[in-house]
Enzyme design. Structure first.
Site, short mmCIF file in Angstrom:
data_model
loop_
_atom_site.label_atom_id
_atom_site.label_comp_id
_atom_site.label_asym_id
_atom_site.label_seq_id
_atom_site.Cartn_x
_atom_site.Cartn_y
_atom_site.Cartn_z
N CYS A 1 0.39 1.31 7.57
CA CYS A 1 -0.34 2.09 6.38
C CYS A 1 -1.77 2.58 6.03
O CYS A 1 -2.55 3.29 5.34
CB CYS A 1 -0.53 0.75 5.49
SG CYS A 1 0.70 -0.13 4.54
N GLU B 1 0.62 -1.48 -0.05
CA GLU B 1 0.34 0.23 0.02
C GLU B 1 1.19 1.61 0.00
O GLU B 1 0.63 2.16 -0.91
CB GLU B 1 -0.88 0.39 0.87
CG GLU B 1 -1.99 -1.37 1.39
CD GLU B 1 -1.55 -2.32 2.24
OE1 GLU B 1 -0.32 -2.42 1.90
OE2 GLU B 1 -2.17 -2.82 2.38
N1 THU Z 1 2.31 -6.51 3.98
C1 THU Z 1 2.09 -5.39 3.11
O1 THU Z 1 1.84 -5.75 2.06
N2 THU Z 1 0.61 -4.73 3.36
C2 THU Z 1 -0.87 -5.14 4.16
O2 THU Z 1 -1.34 -4.38 4.40
C3 THU Z 1 0.30 -6.71 5.25
C4 THU Z 1 1.45 -6.44 5.66
C5 THU Z 1 3.32 -7.31 3.93
C6 THU Z 1 4.96 -6.84 4.13
C7 THU Z 1 5.72 -7.65 4.23
O3 THU Z 1 5.97 -7.92 3.78
C8 THU Z 1 4.48 -9.20 4.73
O4 THU Z 1 3.16 -8.53 4.15
C9 THU Z 1 4.14 -10.08 5.51
O5 THU Z 1 3.85 -8.70 7.05
#
Ligand code: THU
Length: 136
Positions: free
Chosen positions: A90, A58
């Site tokens: 986020c 995000e």
């Molecule tokens: N992650 C995201 O990219 N967006 C989210 O809303 C939740 C978590 C990613 C961060 C990390 O690379 C992986 O998901 C596990 O936490």
């Protein structure tokens, strides 16, 4: 004012998730952010060997839009295998940069849920709360 097309945003968020750099969590995430004038910017999560430097899909989508000059936003889609909602960091940045937009969350089966930013981040801290004190 462009209309929001959640299915198009989903397709682009899912595609972005295929570019995820997530060797540590093995949890790919993609996001697609539609600007007020209809442009769409995408992001994926990018993990670091220094774990805390990881940036979520995000926030990378927001950064891509902002560095291309966009300041107003209409909607975001987030894609992950199990349809996770945005993390706390986020939620804060979506509120700060995009305001109260619909956030469409999709999973690998195409199931969709919609949340407003204000419901994901109740009683937010933001620039309206920045009361400045001298000598700090
Ligand atoms: N992650 C995201 O990219 N967006 C989210 O809303 C939740 C978590 C990613 C961060 C990390 O690379 C992986 O998901 C596990 O936490």
């Amino acid at each position: 004012m462009e209309t929001v097309k959640p299915e198009l945003l989903k397709t682009l968020a899912q595609k972005a998730s295929t570019f995820s750099h997530s060797p540590f969590s093995k949890y790919p995430v993609g996001a697609a952010l539609q600007t007020e004038d209809g442009a769409i910017y995408t992001g994926c999560n990018i993990e670091s060997s220094s774990y805390g430097l990881t940036v979520c899909a995000e926030r990378n989508a927001i950064a891509a839009a902002v560095v291309n000059g966009h300041k107003k936003f209409r909607a975001m889609a987030v894609y992950s295998l199990n349809g996770a909602t945005p993390c706390g960091a986020c939620r804060q940045v979506i509120w700060d940069i995009c305001g109260n937009i619909p956030i469409y969350v999709f999973d690998q089966n195409g199931h969709k849920k919609m949340y407003w930013t204000k419901d994901l981040l109740p009683n937010p801290f933001d620039d309206t709360k920045l009361e400045k004190k001298n000598n700090t």
